[in-house]
Design a protein around this motif. Structure first.
Motif, PDB file in Angstrom:
ATOM      1  N   SER A  53       0.830  -1.208   0.000  1.00  0.00           N
ATOM      2  CA  SER A  53       0.000   0.000   0.000  1.00  0.00           C
ATOM      3  C   SER A  53       0.860   1.251   0.000  1.00  0.00           C
ATOM      4  CB  SER A  53      -0.899   0.027   1.236  1.00  0.00           C
ATOM      5  OG  SER A  53      -1.730  -1.102   1.276  1.00  0.00           O
ATOM      6  N   LYS A  54       0.342   2.306  -0.586  1.00  0.00           N
ATOM      7  CA  LYS A  54       1.025   3.596  -0.599  1.00  0.00           C
ATOM      8  C   LYS A  54       0.462   4.547   0.457  1.00  0.00           C
ATOM      9  CE  LYS A  54       3.584   2.510  -4.072  1.00  0.00           C
ATOM     10  NZ  LYS A  54       4.822   1.873  -3.766  1.00  0.00           N
ATOM     11  N   THR A  55      -0.673   4.180   1.054  1.00  0.00           N
ATOM     12  CA  THR A  55      -1.275   4.980   2.121  1.00  0.00           C
ATOM     13  C   THR A  55      -1.790   4.061   3.224  1.00  0.00           C
ATOM     14  OG1 THR A  55      -3.471   4.982   1.114  1.00  0.00           O
ATOM     15  CG2 THR A  55      -2.021   6.838   0.567  1.00  0.00           C
ATOM     16  N   GLY A  56      -1.926   4.628   4.416  1.00  0.00           N
ATOM     17  CA  GLY A  56      -2.481   3.898   5.540  1.00  0.00           C
ATOM     18  C   GLY A  56      -3.255   4.862   6.429  1.00  0.00           C
ATOM     19  N   ILE A  57      -3.996   4.310   7.362  1.00  0.00           N
ATOM     20  CA  ILE A  57      -4.796   5.111   8.285  1.00  0.00           C
ATOM     21  C   ILE A  57      -4.252   4.928   9.697  1.00  0.00           C
ATOM     22  CG2 ILE A  57      -7.101   5.447   9.274  1.00  0.00           C
ATOM     23  CD1 ILE A  57      -8.216   4.410   6.600  1.00  0.00           C
ATOM     24  N   VAL A  58      -4.035   6.035  10.401  1.00  0.00           N
ATOM     25  CA  VAL A  58      -3.525   5.970  11.768  1.00  0.00           C
ATOM     26  C   VAL A  58      -4.608   5.384  12.662  1.00  0.00           C
ATOM     27  CG1 VAL A  58      -2.621   7.291  13.717  1.00  0.00           C
ATOM     28  CG2 VAL A  58      -2.016   7.955  11.376  1.00  0.00           C
ATOM     29  N   LYS A  59      -4.330   4.204  13.194  1.00  0.00           N
ATOM     30  CA  LYS A  59      -5.279   3.477  14.040  1.00  0.00           C
ATOM     31  C   LYS A  59      -5.132   3.900  15.506  1.00  0.00           C
ATOM     32  CE  LYS A  59      -6.259  -1.285  15.407  1.00  0.00           C
ATOM     33  NZ  LYS A  59      -5.859  -2.681  15.185  1.00  0.00           N
ATOM     34  N   ALA A  60      -3.880   4.110  15.944  1.00  0.00           N
ATOM     35  CA  ALA A  60      -3.627   4.489  17.338  1.00  0.00           C
ATOM     36  C   ALA A  60      -2.279   5.180  17.440  1.00  0.00           C
ATOM     37  CB  ALA A  60      -3.642   3.252  18.235  1.00  0.00           C
ATOM     38  N   ILE A  61      -2.142   5.994  18.484  1.00  0.00           N
ATOM     39  CA  ILE A  61      -0.868   6.615  18.826  1.00  0.00           C
ATOM     40  C   ILE A  61      -0.570   6.173  20.254  1.00  0.00           C
ATOM     41  CG2 ILE A  61       0.394   8.761  19.147  1.00  0.00           C
ATOM     42  CD1 ILE A  61      -1.635  10.032  17.149  1.00  0.00           C
ATOM     43  N   VAL A  62       0.548   5.452  20.412  1.00  0.00           N
ATOM     44  CA  VAL A  62       0.892   4.859  21.700  1.00  0.00           C
ATOM     45  C   VAL A  62       2.151   5.535  22.245  1.00  0.00           C
ATOM     46  CG1 VAL A  62       1.491   2.700  22.862  1.00  0.00           C
ATOM     47  CG2 VAL A  62      -0.089   2.667  20.922  1.00  0.00           C
ATOM     48  N   GLU A  63       2.088   5.963  23.500  1.00  0.00           N
ATOM     49  CA  GLU A  63       3.266   6.534  24.143  1.00  0.00           C
ATOM     50  C   GLU A  63       3.936   5.457  24.979  1.00  0.00           C
ATOM     51  OE1 GLU A  63       4.726  10.243  26.955  1.00  0.00           O
ATOM     52  OE2 GLU A  63       2.599   9.991  26.541  1.00  0.00           O
ATOM     53  N   LYS A  64       5.223   5.220  24.701  1.00  0.00           N
ATOM     54  CA  LYS A  64       6.031   4.248  25.437  1.00  0.00           C
ATOM     55  C   LYS A  64       7.231   4.990  26.017  1.00  0.00           C
ATOM     56  CE  LYS A  64       4.850   0.488  22.263  1.00  0.00           C
ATOM     57  NZ  LYS A  64       5.387  -0.575  21.402  1.00  0.00           N
ATOM     58  N   PRO A  65       7.972   4.379  26.927  1.00  0.00           N
ATOM     59  CA  PRO A  65       9.161   5.049  27.461  1.00  0.00           C
ATOM     60  C   PRO A  65      10.159   5.455  26.371  1.00  0.00           C
ATOM     61  CG  PRO A  65       8.629   3.144  28.791  1.00  0.00           C
ATOM     62  CD  PRO A  65       7.710   3.114  27.596  1.00  0.00           C
ATOM     63  N   GLN A  66      10.198   4.718  25.257  1.00  0.00           N
ATOM     64  CA  GLN A  66      11.129   5.019  24.164  1.00  0.00           C
ATOM     65  C   GLN A  66      10.633   6.132  23.259  1.00  0.00           C
ATOM     66  OE1 GLN A  66       9.631   2.020  24.621  1.00  0.00           O
ATOM     67  NE2 GLN A  66      11.243   0.711  25.425  1.00  0.00           N
ATOM     68  N   GLY A  67       9.390   6.539  23.379  1.00  0.00           N
ATOM     69  CA  GLY A  67       8.834   7.592  22.536  1.00  0.00           C
ATOM     70  C   GLY A  67       7.416   7.268  22.089  1.00  0.00           C
ATOM     71  N   PHE A  68       7.003   7.887  20.998  1.00  0.00           N
ATOM     72  CA  PHE A  68       5.650   7.720  20.481  1.00  0.00           C
ATOM     73  C   PHE A  68       5.661   6.752  19.294  1.00  0.00           C
ATOM     74  CE2 PHE A  68       5.872  11.815  22.506  1.00  0.00           C
ATOM     75  CZ  PHE A  68       4.736  11.815  23.294  1.00  0.00           C
ATOM     76  N   TYR A  69       4.646   5.929  19.202  1.00  0.00           N
ATOM     77  CA  TYR A  69       4.532   4.958  18.116  1.00  0.00           C
ATOM     78  C   TYR A  69       3.168   5.081  17.458  1.00  0.00           C
ATOM     79  CZ  TYR A  69       8.786   2.782  19.750  1.00  0.00           C
ATOM     80  OH  TYR A  69      10.093   2.562  20.100  1.00  0.00           O
ATOM     81  N   LEU A  70       3.181   5.077  16.145  1.00  0.00           N
ATOM     82  CA  LEU A  70       1.943   5.059  15.371  1.00  0.00           C
ATOM     83  C   LEU A  70       1.619   3.628  15.009  1.00  0.00           C
ATOM     84  CD1 LEU A  70       2.509   7.873  12.727  1.00  0.00           C
ATOM     85  CD2 LEU A  70       1.313   8.046  14.891  1.00  0.00           C
ATOM     86  N   GLN A  71       0.389   3.248  15.171  1.00  0.00           N
ATOM     87  CA  GLN A  71      -0.090   1.985  14.633  1.00  0.00           C
ATOM     88  C   GLN A  71      -0.882   2.356  13.390  1.00  0.00           C
ATOM     89  OE1 GLN A  71      -2.186   0.022  17.794  1.00  0.00           O
ATOM     90  NE2 GLN A  71      -0.298  -0.499  18.854  1.00  0.00           N
ATOM     91  N   ILE A  72      -0.364   1.949  12.235  1.00  0.00           N
ATOM     92  CA  ILE A  72      -0.965   2.328  10.953  1.00  0.00           C
ATOM     93  C   ILE A  72      -1.607   1.111  10.326  1.00  0.00           C
ATOM     94  CG2 ILE A  72      -0.542   3.315   8.670  1.00  0.00           C
ATOM     95  CD1 ILE A  72       1.772   4.873   9.887  1.00  0.00           C
TER      96      ILE A  72
END
Length: 82
Positions: A53-72
């Motif tokens: 795929s060339k595009t995705g939809i941001v499902k969640a933004i998770v904050e962890k001790p290492q930083g922020f993570y996008l679940q796409i």
């Protein structure tokens, strides 16, 4: 549907539900992906794990001790190990 995790260094660059463009980078034995414009980066993936795929939809933004993570979320199947 396939969900992949991308590391985001700064918060508030995107919101849940946003559509993001994905670009592919090539390394000698693997591939990596960037949510554009340089919002977040994926880890490295083997050839059979490539994102089509060339595009995705941001499902969640998770904050962890290492930083922020996008679940796409991508409109494709999760690859099976060959």
């Amino acid at each position: 549907m396939r969900t992949m995790e991308f590391k985001m260094e700064r918060e508030n660059l995107v919101s849940v539900g946003d559509t993001v463009k994905i670009s592919e980078g090539v390394l000698p034995s693997s591939y990596y992906y960037t949510a554009e414009p340089a919002i977040a980066m994926s880890g490295n993936f083997a050839y059979f794990e490539r994102i089509k795929s060339k595009t995705g939809i941001v499902k969640a933004i998770v904050e962890k001790p290492q930083g922020f993570y996008l679940q796409i979320l991508f409109d494709e199947e999760t690859p099976s190990r060959r």
